[in-house]
Design a protein around this motif. Structure first.
Motif, short mmCIF file in Angstrom:
data_model
loop_
_atom_site.label_atom_id
_atom_site.label_comp_id
_atom_site.label_asym_id
_atom_site.label_seq_id
_atom_site.Cartn_x
_atom_site.Cartn_y
_atom_site.Cartn_z
N PRO A 98 0.82 -1.23 0.00
CA PRO A 98 0.00 0.00 0.00
C PRO A 98 0.85 1.27 0.00
O PRO A 98 1.91 1.32 0.62
CB PRO A 98 -0.79 -0.12 1.31
CG PRO A 98 -0.77 -1.55 1.66
CD PRO A 98 0.50 -2.12 1.11
N THR A 99 0.35 2.27 -0.70
CA THR A 99 1.12 3.50 -0.88
C THR A 99 0.71 4.61 0.07
O THR A 99 1.45 5.58 0.27
CB THR A 99 0.88 4.06 -2.30
OG1 THR A 99 -0.55 4.25 -2.44
CG2 THR A 99 1.39 3.11 -3.35
N GLY A 100 -0.50 4.50 0.60
CA GLY A 100 -1.01 5.60 1.42
C GLY A 100 -2.12 6.35 0.68
O GLY A 100 -2.84 7.15 1.27
N HIS B 92 2.80 3.04 6.54
CA HIS B 92 3.26 4.13 7.38
C HIS B 92 4.70 4.51 7.09
O HIS B 92 5.11 5.65 7.32
CB HIS B 92 3.13 3.77 8.86
CG HIS B 92 1.72 3.77 9.34
ND1 HIS B 92 0.91 4.86 9.24
CD2 HIS B 92 0.97 2.80 9.92
CE1 HIS B 92 -0.28 4.59 9.75
NE2 HIS B 92 -0.27 3.33 10.15
N ASP B 93 5.50 3.53 6.62
CA ASP B 93 6.93 3.76 6.50
C ASP B 93 7.53 2.81 5.46
O ASP B 93 7.71 1.63 5.72
CB ASP B 93 7.57 3.52 7.88
CG ASP B 93 9.05 3.85 7.91
OD1 ASP B 93 9.69 3.88 6.83
OD2 ASP B 93 9.56 4.09 9.01
N PRO B 94 7.84 3.32 4.26
CA PRO B 94 8.31 2.46 3.17
C PRO B 94 9.68 1.80 3.41
O PRO B 94 10.13 1.04 2.57
CB PRO B 94 8.35 3.38 1.96
CG PRO B 94 7.59 4.58 2.33
CD PRO B 94 7.64 4.71 3.81
N ASP B 95 10.31 2.05 4.54
CA ASP B 95 11.53 1.31 4.87
C ASP B 95 11.19 -0.05 5.49
O ASP B 95 12.09 -0.81 5.86
CB ASP B 95 12.40 2.09 5.86
CG ASP B 95 13.15 3.24 5.18
OD1 ASP B 95 13.34 3.17 3.95
OD2 ASP B 95 13.52 4.20 5.89
N THR B 96 9.89 -0.34 5.63
CA THR B 96 9.48 -1.60 6.24
C THR B 96 9.62 -2.74 5.23
O THR B 96 8.92 -2.76 4.22
CB THR B 96 8.03 -1.51 6.73
OG1 THR B 96 7.88 -0.32 7.49
CG2 THR B 96 7.66 -2.72 7.58
N LEU B 97 10.53 -3.65 5.49
CA LEU B 97 10.80 -4.74 4.55
C LEU B 97 10.54 -6.11 5.15
O LEU B 97 10.54 -7.12 4.44
CB LEU B 97 12.27 -4.69 4.10
CG LEU B 97 12.75 -3.40 3.44
CD1 LEU B 97 14.21 -3.54 3.02
CD2 LEU B 97 11.89 -3.06 2.23
N VAL B 98 10.36 -6.17 6.45
CA VAL B 98 10.24 -7.45 7.15
C VAL B 98 9.07 -7.35 8.13
O VAL B 98 8.87 -6.29 8.73
CB VAL B 98 11.54 -7.75 7.96
CG1 VAL B 98 11.43 -9.08 8.70
CG2 VAL B 98 12.77 -7.74 7.05
N ALA B 99 8.32 -8.43 8.28
CA ALA B 99 7.28 -8.46 9.32
C ALA B 99 7.31 -9.80 10.02
O ALA B 99 7.51 -10.84 9.39
CB ALA B 99 5.90 -8.19 8.73
N VAL B 100 7.12 -9.77 11.32
CA VAL B 100 7.17 -10.99 12.12
C VAL B 100 5.98 -11.00 13.07
O VAL B 100 5.59 -9.96 13.60
CB VAL B 100 8.47 -11.07 12.95
CG1 VAL B 100 8.65 -12.45 13.54
CG2 VAL B 100 9.68 -10.71 12.10
N VAL B 101 5.40 -12.18 13.26
CA VAL B 101 4.29 -12.31 14.20
C VAL B 101 4.69 -13.28 15.31
O VAL B 101 5.21 -14.37 15.05
CB VAL B 101 3.02 -12.82 13.48
CG1 VAL B 101 1.94 -13.21 14.49
CG2 VAL B 101 2.48 -11.76 12.52
N PHE B 102 4.46 -12.84 16.54
CA PHE B 102 4.60 -13.71 17.70
C PHE B 102 3.27 -13.73 18.42
O PHE B 102 2.97 -12.83 19.22
CB PHE B 102 5.68 -13.21 18.66
CG PHE B 102 7.03 -13.06 18.03
CD1 PHE B 102 7.82 -14.18 17.77
CD2 PHE B 102 7.53 -11.81 17.70
CE1 PHE B 102 9.07 -14.05 17.18
CE2 PHE B 102 8.78 -11.66 17.12
CZ PHE B 102 9.55 -12.79 16.85
N THR C 256 16.25 -0.01 8.11
CA THR C 256 15.28 -1.09 7.86
C THR C 256 14.30 -1.16 9.02
O THR C 256 14.71 -1.20 10.18
CB THR C 256 16.00 -2.46 7.76
OG1 THR C 256 17.12 -2.34 6.89
CG2 THR C 256 15.05 -3.53 7.25
N VAL C 257 13.02 -1.17 8.68
CA VAL C 257 12.00 -1.31 9.72
C VAL C 257 11.48 -2.74 9.71
O VAL C 257 11.19 -3.31 8.65
CB VAL C 257 10.83 -0.32 9.51
CG1 VAL C 257 9.76 -0.51 10.59
CG2 VAL C 257 11.34 1.11 9.49
#
Ligand code: ADP
Length: 468
Positions: A59-61, A210-220, A411-412
């Motif tokens: 998503p671009t915003g 929110h922040d295009p530096d976000t390249l990784v997502a993790v769920v716990f 990197t976020v």
């Protein structure tokens, strides 16, 4: 039955077996990066499935409109509605409903499960729209499904296997989006399943919005998983995969990661053998909310069998999963002088009136198990950063100048899930270990951001981005 000395020995053994010095964590980091390569190189090349998501644009915003999201997690399902105004700042989450998944549904039938979800959606819509579908247009739904799916497009894919205690075998191999669409149609709901999204991909989408530096997502959460943005040319098993962005989100299914460097205890081995998915999801069973409580329970049970410090052996202690991870965090973070919370929870396990010394021992067990989990989780994240060249390894080899180190890109890492959100000690151990692994310098470029409800909100953003 012997007493305190035996218990101290059991604790010592646990501490040794769960030990995660930074050298060992680095071996896990390397193993994760190697397995990622192998999983991208060929189908079945690794325990990491490295699944295509067909999400190539995040998503671009600029997304606009009203969208619904339904998330089937491991313990909870959530429904929400978002209103998007076409500007990043205008994201209005209008209502979030969160309910425990009734446990009988986890081993019912496909029809029962999806009828229930459709029914819950219908009730939610009635409440939200108050009887009038104001625009008279078909509603768009994002379906977040936190289990491994082999996608054929962004809106379709078949279930590969169940995890986290679900066991509806007829559903394996079925198209999940179709199952839900069928149930919606049967109820006469004017709603289209526009995307089928893994929860990690939802979290990544919200992070990126929110922040295009976000390249990784993790769920716990109940389970654990990660996804990241990969270059299509690195996805060797899909030669000729073309996307306009040149990249695609890859769902790692990292819960199934395994390496001989993971510190495994006898409790882990027994837990696995007695689970509904033995020999599967080894990493998840060491780091996620469904299992941490049960590891702690097994240690307490063994201590109560081999000593008398917990009094007569309580039969409750032998029940799998009676000790929830929520209780582990409550005990771990008990700051009353006499550890009243620990005492209360032990009472629920059929263990009454133990002295403060024994309560402290229980807190220590929680600490050892959760510390290992948090530190291994950090190693997993560092492994992904290594794979995408954001771990600073290019910048910190000897001979490089300081200015080159500063070329390191920001990197976020978006993080979501009940374990991470609510268990402070888990979060702190994870963040501390990440700094230990990456070093102070590089850590400054790695931002870990909590994404509350990201799995569902982010999926709604994805369905919205397809309408543009
Ligand atoms: P799901 O995994 O079902 O999508 P969540 O992401 O909300 O849902 O994760 C729920 C899980 O998070 C719970 O099953 C539990 O294991 C863990 N959890 C929730 N609250 C706490 C807490 N206070 N302390 C420790 N673990 C928690």
């Amino acid at each position: 039955r012997r007493k305190w000395r035996t218990v101290v020995e059991i604790l010592k053994e646990l501490e040794d077996d769960c030990d995660t010095p930074v050298g060992r964590l680095r071996q896990v980091v390397d193993a994760m990066a190697v397995e990622m390569h192998a999983g991208l190189a060929s189908e079945g090349g690794s325990k990491l499935k490295m699944l295509l998501t067909f999400v190539d644009d995040l998503p671009t915003g600029r997304e606009k409109g009203t969208y619904y999201a339904l998330h089937l997690g491991g313990t909870y399902f959530r429904i929400l509605r978002v209103l998007l105004g076409g500007q990043r700042s205008y994201l209005d989450v209008q209502d979030v409903e969160r309910h425990p998944i009734p446990s009988h549904l986890m081993n019912s039938t496909s029809e029962v499960l999806f009828n229930f979800l459709a029914f819950s959606l219908e009730r939610f819509i009635e409440k939200e729209e108050n009887g009038s579908n104001s625009q008279g247009v078909r509603r768009e739904l994002a379906f977040t499904f936190s289990f491994p799916v082999k996608h054929t497009s962004i809106s379709s894919g078949v279930l590969i296997k169940w995890t986290k205690g679900f066991e509806i075998s007829e559903m394996v191999g079925q198209d999940i989006a179709e199952c839900l669409q069928g149930a919606l149609n049967r109820r006469g709901l004017d709603m289209r399943v526009g995307v089928l999204v893994n929860d990690t991909v939802g979290a990544l989408s919200l992070g990126y919005y929110h922040d295009p530096d976000t390249l990784v997502a993790v769920v716990f959460g109940t389970g654990s998983n990660a996804c990241y943005l990969e270059r299509t040319d690195a996805i060797i098993k899909c030669q000729g995969l073309l996307t306009t962005s040149g990249s695609m989100v890859v769902n790692m299914e990292w819960g199934n990661f395994w390496s001989s460097h993971l510190p495994r205890t006898a409790y882990d081995i027994d837990l696995d053998a007695e689970s509904s998915n033995a020999n599967d999801m080894g990493f998840e069973k060491m780091i996620s909310g469904m299992y941490l409580g049960d590891i702690v329970r097994r240690v307490i049970l063994r201590m109560s069998q081999e000593s008398d410090i917990f009094g007569p052996i309580s039969p409750v202690l032998s029940e799998p999963y009676v000790l929830r991870t929520n209780s582990v965090s409550a005990m771990h973070e008990d700051d009353t002088p006499e550890l009243q919370e620990v005492s209360r929870i032990l009472k629920d396990l059929g263990v009454s009136d133990v002295p403060v010394k024994v309560r402290k021992l229980v807190v220590k067990i929680c600490d050892v198990v959760t510390r290992r989990a948090g530190r291994l989780a950090a190693a997993g994240i560092a492994g992904i950063l290594k794979k995408i060249g954001r771990d600073g390894s290019g910048g910190i080899t000897s001979g490089r100048s300081r200015s080159e180190i500063q070329m390191q890109k920001r990197t976020v890492v978006a993080v979501e899930g009940g374990l991470y959100m609510n268990y402070t000690m888990f979060r702190e151990y994870m963040e501390e270990a990440l700094v230990e692994i990456l070093g102070e310098e590089v850590s400054q470029y790695v931002v870990v951001k909590a994404m509350e409800d990201g799995s569902s909100i982010g999926s709604a953003l994805l369905v919205a981005s397809l309408q543009a």
